[in-house]
Design a protein around this motif. Structure first.
Motif, PDB file in Angstrom:
ATOM      1  N   LEU A   1     -27.152   3.017 -10.994  1.00  0.00           N
ATOM      2  CA  LEU A   1     -28.531   2.517 -11.018  1.00  0.00           C
ATOM      3  C   LEU A   1     -28.775   1.555  -9.860  1.00  0.00           C
ATOM      4  O   LEU A   1     -29.824   1.608  -9.206  1.00  0.00           O
ATOM      5  N   TYR A   2     -27.786   0.672  -9.608  1.00  0.00           N
ATOM      6  CA  TYR A   2     -27.913  -0.286  -8.518  1.00  0.00           C
ATOM      7  C   TYR A   2     -28.094   0.438  -7.176  1.00  0.00           C
ATOM      8  O   TYR A   2     -28.941   0.070  -6.356  1.00  0.00           O
ATOM      9  N   ARG A   3     -27.307   1.494  -6.989  1.00  0.00           N
ATOM     10  CA  ARG A   3     -27.411   2.247  -5.729  1.00  0.00           C
ATOM     11  C   ARG A   3     -28.782   2.892  -5.561  1.00  0.00           C
ATOM     12  O   ARG A   3     -29.392   2.810  -4.490  1.00  0.00           O
ATOM     13  N   VAL A   4     -29.284   3.541  -6.611  1.00  0.00           N
ATOM     14  CA  VAL A   4     -30.586   4.219  -6.512  1.00  0.00           C
ATOM     15  C   VAL A   4     -31.703   3.209  -6.257  1.00  0.00           C
ATOM     16  O   VAL A   4     -32.621   3.445  -5.447  1.00  0.00           O
ATOM     17  N   ILE A   5     -31.631   2.049  -6.940  1.00  0.00           N
ATOM     18  CA  ILE A   5     -32.658   1.016  -6.745  1.00  0.00           C
ATOM     19  C   ILE A   5     -32.644   0.525  -5.302  1.00  0.00           C
ATOM     20  O   ILE A   5     -33.696   0.387  -4.662  1.00  0.00           O
ATOM     21  N   ARG A   6     -31.442   0.282  -4.740  1.00  0.00           N
ATOM     22  CA  ARG A   6     -31.363  -0.206  -3.361  1.00  0.00           C
ATOM     23  C   ARG A   6     -31.850   0.833  -2.369  1.00  0.00           C
ATOM     24  O   ARG A   6     -32.536   0.510  -1.398  1.00  0.00           O
ATOM     25  N   GLU A   7     -31.517   2.097  -2.612  1.00  0.00           N
ATOM     26  CA  GLU A   7     -31.905   3.154  -1.679  1.00  0.00           C
ATOM     27  C   GLU A   7     -33.419   3.349  -1.619  1.00  0.00           C
ATOM     28  O   GLU A   7     -33.957   3.756  -0.577  1.00  0.00           O
ATOM     29  N   ASN A   8     -34.123   3.057  -2.702  1.00  0.00           N
ATOM     30  CA  ASN A   8     -35.565   3.316  -2.757  1.00  0.00           C
ATOM     31  C   ASN A   8     -36.394   2.034  -2.709  1.00  0.00           C
ATOM     32  O   ASN A   8     -37.618   2.082  -2.885  1.00  0.00           O
ATOM     33  N   GLY A   9     -35.762   0.904  -2.458  1.00  0.00           N
ATOM     34  CA  GLY A   9     -36.488  -0.359  -2.473  1.00  0.00           C
ATOM     35  C   GLY A   9     -37.105  -0.756  -1.157  1.00  0.00           C
ATOM     36  O   GLY A   9     -37.761  -1.802  -1.078  1.00  0.00           O
ATOM     37  N   SER A  10     -36.919   0.029  -0.119  1.00  0.00           N
ATOM     38  CA  SER A  10     -37.456  -0.226   1.225  1.00  0.00           C
ATOM     39  C   SER A  10     -37.010  -1.596   1.736  1.00  0.00           C
ATOM     40  O   SER A  10     -36.121  -2.235   1.169  1.00  0.00           O
ATOM     41  N   GLN A  11     -37.665  -2.052   2.826  1.00  0.00           N
ATOM     42  CA  GLN A  11     -37.305  -3.326   3.445  1.00  0.00           C
ATOM     43  C   GLN A  11     -37.728  -4.513   2.604  1.00  0.00           C
ATOM     44  O   GLN A  11     -37.232  -5.623   2.794  1.00  0.00           O
ATOM     45  N   LEU A  12     -38.617  -4.291   1.661  1.00  0.00           N
ATOM     46  CA  LEU A  12     -39.173  -5.414   0.895  1.00  0.00           C
ATOM     47  C   LEU A  12     -38.231  -5.875  -0.213  1.00  0.00           C
ATOM     48  O   LEU A  12     -38.326  -7.017  -0.663  1.00  0.00           O
ATOM     49  N   LEU A  13     -37.360  -5.017  -0.697  1.00  0.00           N
ATOM     50  CA  LEU A  13     -36.473  -5.386  -1.781  1.00  0.00           C
ATOM     51  C   LEU A  13     -35.282  -6.178  -1.219  1.00  0.00           C
ATOM     52  O   LEU A  13     -34.471  -5.669  -0.461  1.00  0.00           O
ATOM     53  N   LYS A  14     -35.181  -7.463  -1.616  1.00  0.00           N
ATOM     54  CA  LYS A  14     -34.160  -8.341  -1.057  1.00  0.00           C
ATOM     55  C   LYS A  14     -32.924  -8.475  -1.947  1.00  0.00           C
ATOM     56  O   LYS A  14     -31.833  -8.665  -1.456  1.00  0.00           O
ATOM     57  N   SER A  15     -33.076  -8.405  -3.255  1.00  0.00           N
ATOM     58  CA  SER A  15     -31.913  -8.542  -4.128  1.00  0.00           C
ATOM     59  C   SER A  15     -32.131  -7.815  -5.436  1.00  0.00           C
ATOM     60  O   SER A  15     -33.271  -7.649  -5.889  1.00  0.00           O
ATOM     61  N   VAL A  16     -31.027  -7.350  -6.028  1.00  0.00           N
ATOM     62  CA  VAL A  16     -31.028  -6.675  -7.311  1.00  0.00           C
ATOM     63  C   VAL A  16     -29.943  -7.325  -8.160  1.00  0.00           C
ATOM     64  O   VAL A  16     -28.791  -7.434  -7.713  1.00  0.00           O
ATOM     65  N   ASN A  17     -30.293  -7.713  -9.398  1.00  0.00           N
ATOM     66  CA  ASN A  17     -29.322  -8.399 -10.243  1.00  0.00           C
ATOM     67  C   ASN A  17     -29.404  -7.863 -11.663  1.00  0.00           C
ATOM     68  O   ASN A  17     -30.475  -7.868 -12.283  1.00  0.00           O
ATOM     69  N   LEU A  18     -28.280  -7.375 -12.185  1.00  0.00           N
ATOM     70  CA  LEU A  18     -28.212  -6.922 -13.575  1.00  0.00           C
ATOM     71  C   LEU A  18     -28.050  -8.154 -14.471  1.00  0.00           C
ATOM     72  O   LEU A  18     -27.118  -8.928 -14.294  1.00  0.00           O
ATOM     73  N   PHE A  19     -29.010  -8.321 -15.431  1.00  0.00           N
ATOM     74  CA  PHE A  19     -28.933  -9.502 -16.286  1.00  0.00           C
ATOM     75  C   PHE A  19     -28.815  -9.177 -17.766  1.00  0.00           C
ATOM     76  O   PHE A  19     -28.626 -10.079 -18.586  1.00  0.00           O
ATOM     77  N   ASP A  20     -28.886  -7.879 -18.163  1.00  0.00           N
ATOM     78  CA  ASP A  20     -28.757  -7.578 -19.584  1.00  0.00           C
ATOM     79  C   ASP A  20     -28.313  -6.130 -19.772  1.00  0.00           C
ATOM     80  O   ASP A  20     -28.787  -5.230 -19.047  1.00  0.00           O
ATOM     81  N   VAL A  21     -27.418  -5.916 -20.735  1.00  0.00           N
ATOM     82  CA  VAL A  21     -27.013  -4.577 -21.169  1.00  0.00           C
ATOM     83  C   VAL A  21     -27.113  -4.578 -22.690  1.00  0.00           C
ATOM     84  O   VAL A  21     -26.530  -5.452 -23.360  1.00  0.00           O
ATOM     85  N   TYR A  22     -27.848  -3.586 -23.233  1.00  0.00           N
ATOM     86  CA  TYR A  22     -28.081  -3.565 -24.683  1.00  0.00           C
ATOM     87  C   TYR A  22     -27.739  -2.208 -25.262  1.00  0.00           C
ATOM     88  O   TYR A  22     -28.111  -1.174 -24.698  1.00  0.00           O
TER      89      TYR A  22
END
Length: 803
Positions: free
Chosen positions: A731-752
Motif C-alpha cells: 500500500l505504501y508503494r502504491v500511495i507513493r507512486e501515485n502521489g505526484s510531487q505534492l505528496l511529501k510523507s506517508v505514515n501508517l498509524f493504525d491497523v485494525y
C-alpha cells in the motif's frame, strides 16, 4: 632449545665471554634467550671419592658401611643405595656440604654407626629424576677421574644452560652446530667442526638391505646404514651428561648416540633392531585406512592414509618422523642395527604428530625444516660414534632412495639496498664481512652482490632476508636513529571509511554495544542464517586450531547468538549487540571465497527498564526494525528500501522479513524460531543481518539540509480495507507512486482487525501530508491527487475506503 655453554665451547672459542654476555648478544641478534640456568648453583663440598670397602650394616638389612677415600683422608659413610660396591668412584657430599634444596650434610649416626658424609645420586645434586640415568642408586663414574677433586666439573654441574626460544624463522638453531654457526657470526670467531670418519667393512650395506619409497612426493630422501656386532651398554659419561643438559634422558649407547647426533646436527635418526625387523626390505608408504601400529611408548596408534609409515614390506615398524614401533625397538639383546636418516615432508609430519598427540623431539625438527645436505653427515657421525662406543662393525655405504643433496641458493641484489632499508652507512666491505661471518659466499660485480646461501639456512631465500641478516649481526643498536626522510602526505579516511564509522557511531547512539567475534566457526553452523543461501559448502580450514574453528563463517548471526548465551549464563538477560565484519561466501568453481562486509545485530530482554514511569517494555519485532529504519534514514536510502515477509531456517515463521534495496534482497530481520530459543536457553531474541558494504557505498555521506517552509502543508487521513495477505509496504508503494510531487510523507498509524471488518480482511490507516514549497495548495489540487491514490489502491490491490 637447551644449549650447554660447555658443549658449545667444542665448536667456538668462548674465552672471555660469560654466559650472561653470550645470552644478551644472541638475544640482540634476534633469537631470544629466555632463561639461563646453572645446574650446580648452591652446591658445595661435593668431591670425587673412591669406595675402598663396603660392608653390611650390623643392625640393618639394607644399609652399608663404606670406607671412602677422599684423597686427603678416608672417612666412614653409611649408605643405603642398592648399587654401592667397593672399587667405585662416586660423588661424595662431605661433612658441611650443601646438596640440592640447600640441604646441609652433617656428621650423624645411623643405628649407632657414625657417618661422615653422603654418597650422592644425581637427583640429590639437582638433576631431574626423570633425566637421571640411574634411578635406583648413587651415580658411579664409568671412567678414570681424580679422587679428591671437585666433582661438579666432572658431572657438568659447573655448566650454564641457555634456553633459546626457537621460532620457525630460527629453525636452523635447533641443533648445536646451528647455534655454533650463529655464535661464530655474532662473536666473529671461527667455528671448529670435524668431519666424521667411518671405517666400514668391505661388505656393502646394499647386499643386506634394499629400500623403496612409494610416497616419494612426501619423502624426497630416505637413507639407511647397517651395523653389526653391536654391544648394547650404557653410553659414556660425556654423552650422558650432555644429553641430560639438553633435557634428554640417557637410555643406552645405541639410543643415546642417535639422540646425541640429532641434538648436534639437527637431523633426527632412528635405530631399528634389524634382527626383529622381519625382512631385508624397507618400504616407505602411506598408511592404510585405520591401520594400527604400537609405538615405543606402548600405545596402539590408529593411522589414516595421510600418515607416512615405515614398513618391512608388510607391516609397519615406525610412524615416519614421529616415533618408532615397539616391534623393532633396540634392546639389550640387539646385535645388528639398521640406522634410518631421512627427510620427510614437514606439513605431513606436523599433521600426524598433532592428530596422534605425539609430539617428539624428532617431529618438532621435521616440522620446522631440516638441512637436506646434512642428512648423510649425521648418519656418518652416528656410525662413527657407534663404532667407538658400541663396537659396531659398519657395513660400507648408505642404502638410499632420492637425492641427499640439493643445490645452494644464490640471491642477487645491489649491496646499497641494505643501507637503504636499514638506514645505515655500511661499506661494501663491511657488508661482505658480515655475510662471510655467517659463512655465506659473496661475489660482487658492478655493485651487485651474488650471495650463495648454505642449505642449512633454508630460511634465507630473498634479498630482504639478507638485509635482516646483516642488520641483526651488525647489531640493531649500532644503527643510528634517524627521522623519516621524504615528503609527507596528509592521511585521511576514504569516503567508505567515513560512512562506515558514522554507522558505528549510529549503532552505539541507539544503545547497541559493538562486539568482535571469530571469523572461524564450526562447520555445522558456518552456513546458518546466511543472507543468500546458494547451497555451497563453507570454506574449510585445512589445519584448524579446533573443531570450533574449522570453517569460515557465511553469517555473523550464529556467533552473536553465542554471545547472548554467554551473557545469559552470567545473569545479564538484557543485551543489545552489533558487529560489522567480514563473511566469506563460497564461489562455485573457485578455491577462494568472496569476502563481503555485513552488519549484524541481536537484541533480547527489555528495551525499557521498570521505573516510576511504568512497567518494563520487552523488545519486539518493531524494536529491531526501528534500528534498521534509523540506519536507512541516516544513509538517505529509506525511499529505496522495502520489507517483505519471508520464511528462513532458524527464524520465526510469522516474525521474519527480508530487507530489499531497489528490489534486491540485502538482508533480513526478525525473531529467532521458538525451538531455537528453547534449545539455546534464550529469552525472546531478535536478530538482523544486512550486506552493509554495497549499502554504504550507495549511501549519502553528507547531511541534506532544507530551509523551513513558508507555506502551510495539508494533511489527509485515509483508511483502506484490504485482504490480510496485502502488506503495508505494498500500500505504501502504491500511495507513493501515485502521489505526484505534492505528496511529501506517508505514515501508517493504525491497523485494525475485528468487528465491522470481514474475517479475511484488515483495515490500515495512513496519514498523508501534501505540500508545495512555492505556494499554498488549494483543496481541489489536493482532492485530485488524493482521489488518484484511492483509485490506484483499488485497482492494484483491491482496496476499499473504510466507511
Amino acid at each position: 632449545m637447551l644449549v650447554s655453554y660447555k658443549w658449545l665451547q667444542d665448536y667456538v672459542d668462548l674465552q672471555g665471554v660469560s654466559p650472561e654476555e653470550l645470552a644478551e648478544r644472541i638475544t640482540n641478534a634476534g633469537i631470544e634467550v629466555e632463561h639461563i640456568s646453572y645446574p650446580g648453583k648452591g652446591l658445595k663440598g661435593i668431591v670425587i671419592g673412591k669406595v675402598l670397602t663396603c660392608e653390611p650394616h650390623p643392625d640393618s638389612d639394607h644399609l652399608h658401611v663404606c670406607q671412602v677415600d677422599l684423597g686427603s683422608e678416608t672417612v666412614q659413610i653409611v649408605c643405603g643405595a642398592p648399587n654401592v660396591a667397593a672399587g667405585q668412584k662416586v660423588p661424595v657430599a662431605t661433612n658441611g656440604a650443601r646438596i640440592a634444596g640447600n640441604v646441609k650434610i652433617r656428621r650423624s649416626k645411623f643405628r649407632g654407626v657414625e657417618s661422615n658424609g653422603m654418597l650422592c645420586a644425581l637427583s640429590e645434586l639437582g638433576v631431574d629424576k626423570s633425566l637421571a640415568p640411574y634411578e635406583d642408586g648413587i651415580y658411579v663414574f664409568d671412567d678414570e677421574v681424580p679422587v679428591g677433586e671437585d666433582a661438579l666439573p666432572y658431572l657438568n654441574l659447573d655448566d650454564a644452560i641457555l634456553d633459546l626460544d626457537i621460532l620457525v624463522s630460527s629453525a636452523h638453531c635447533m641443533n648445536m652446530i646451528g647455534v655454533a654457526y650463529e655464535v661464530s657470526a655474532i662473536l666473529d670467531r671461527p667455528i671448529q667442526l670435524k668431519t666424521p670418519v667411518v671405517n666400514g667393512l668391505d661388505q656393502a650395506a646394499g647386499e643386506k638391505v634394499s629400500i623403496s619409497v612409494e610416497a616419494s612426493d612426501k619423502v624426497p630422501y630416505y637413507g639407511a646404514r647397517l651395523m653389526t656386532g653391536i654391544e648394547v651398554a650404557p653410553s659414556p659419561r660425556w654423552i650422558q651428561l650432555r644429553l641430560i643438559a639438553a633435557g634428554v634422558r640417557p637410555i643406552s649407547n645405541v639410543v643415546d648416540i642417535s639422540n646425541y647426533v640429532m641434538l648436534e646436527y639437527g637431523q633426527p635418526l632412528h635405530t631399528f633392531d634389524y634382527d626383529t625387523f622381519g625382512s631385508d626390505h624397507v618400504l616407505v608408504r602411506y598408511a592404510g585406512e585405520n591401520e594400527e601400529i604400537t609405538t615405543l611408548d606402548g600405545q596402539k596408534r590408529t593411522l589414516t592414509p595421510e600418515d607416512l609409515l615405515i614398513t618391512n614390506g608388510k607391516k609397519g615398524v615406525a610412524v615416519a618422523g614421529v616415533m618408532g614401533g615397539e616391534n623393532t625397538e633396540v634392546s639389550d639383546a640387539t646385535k645388528t642395527v639398521l640406522l634410518e636418516a631421512a627427510i620427510f615432508d614437514s606439513l605431513t609430519i606436523r599433521k600426524t604428530a598433532s592428530r596422534l598427540q605425539l609430539r617428539s623431539e624428532a617431529s618438532s625438527r621435521y616440522e620446522k625444516g631440516l638441512d637436506r645436505n646434512r642428512v648423510a653427515l649425521a648418519a656418518d657421525r652416528a656410525a662413527e660414534l657407534l663404532s667407538l662406543y658400541a663396537h659396531a662393525n659398519v657395513l660400507k655405504g648408505i642404502v638410499e632412495s632420492g637425492d641427499k643433496t640439493v643445490p645452494e641458493q644464490i640471491i642477487t641484489m645491489p649491496w646499497q639496498k641494505i643501507n637503504q632499508v636499514l638506514g645505515s652507512d655500511l661499506t661494501c666491505e663491511q657488508i661482505i664481512g658480515i655475510l662471510k661471518r655467517l659463512n655465506f659466499a659473496v661475489d660482487v660485480e658492478n655493485d651487485v652482490m651474488h650471495v650463495t646461501v648454505p642449505t642449512r639456512r633454508f630460511d634465507v631465500t630473498i634479498p630482504e632476508d639478507l638485509v635482516e641478516e646483516v642488520g641483526r649481526v651488525y647489531g640493531y643498536n649500532h644503527i643510528p636513529a634517524t627521522l623519516p626522510e621524504g615528503t609527507s602526505s596528509h592521511a585521511a579516511l576514504t569516503p567508505y571509511q567515513k560512512i562506515r564509522r558514522r554507522t558505528e557511531v549510529l549503532m552505539e547512539s541507539i544503545g547497541l554495544s559493538q562486539v568482535y567475534t571469530y571469523s572461524l566457526t564450526e562447520k555445522e553452523s558456518a552456513s546458518s542464517y546466511v543472507v543468500h543461501d546458494k547451497g555451497l559448502e563453507p570454506t574449510q580450514v585445512i589445519w584448524p586450531m579446533s573443531e570450533e574453528h574449522a570453517a569460515l563463517r557465511q553469517s555473523i548471526v550464529p556467533q552473536l547468538i553465542n554471545v547472548v548465551q554467554y551473557h545469559l549464563n552470567r545473569q545479564m538477560p538484557d543485551v543489545k549487540f552489533y558487529e560489522i565484519g567480514k563473511v566469506f561466501l563460497p564461489v562455485d568453481g573457485e578455491a577462494r571465497p568472496a569476502e563481503e562486509e555485513h552488519l549484524a545485530g541481536v537484541i533480547s530482554g527489555h528495551r525499557k527498564e521498570r521505573n516510576w514511569e511504568g512497567e518494563p517494555l520487552a523488545v519486539d519485532f518493531f524494536s529491531v526494525k526501528g534500528i534498521l529504519e534509523t540506519l536507512f534514514d541516516t544513509l538517505a536510502v529509506s525511499d529505496r528500501i522495502d520489507y517483505r515477509a519471508s520464511r528462513r531456517t532458524g527464524m520465526h515463521p510469522g516474525q521474519t522479513a527480508d530487507v530489499l534495496l531497489d528490489g534486491e534482497v540485502i538482508g533480513y530481520l526478525g525473531a529467532l524460531h521458538p525451538k531455537v530459543q528453547k534449545d539455546s536457553g534464550l529469552n525472546e531474541t531478535f536478530v538482523y543481518e544486512v550486506a552493509i558494504e554495497s549499502l554504504l557505498r550507495n549511501g549519502e555521506a553528507v547531511i541534506d539540509y532544507h530551509i523551513l517552509p513558508r507555506f502551510p502543508s495539508t494533511t489527509r487521513d485515509i483508511a483502506l480495507v484490504v485482504k490480510r495477505t496485502v502488506a503495508a509496504a505494498d500500500l505504501y508503494r502504491v500511495i507513493r507512486e501515485n502521489g505526484s510531487q505534492l505528496l511529501k510523507s506517508v505514515n501508517l498509524f493504525d491497523v485494525y482487525e475485528g468487528s465491522h471488518v470481514a474475517d479475511d480482511e484488515k483495515s490500515m490507516a495512513f496519514s498523508l501530508v501534501y505540500f508545495d514549497p512555492e505556494r499554498t495548495l488549494t483543496d481541489d489540487e489536493v482532492n485530485a491527487v488524493h482521489e488518484k491514490i484511492v483509485n490506484a489502491c483499488a485497482e492494484q490491490l483491491g482496496a476499499e475506503l473504510r466507511g
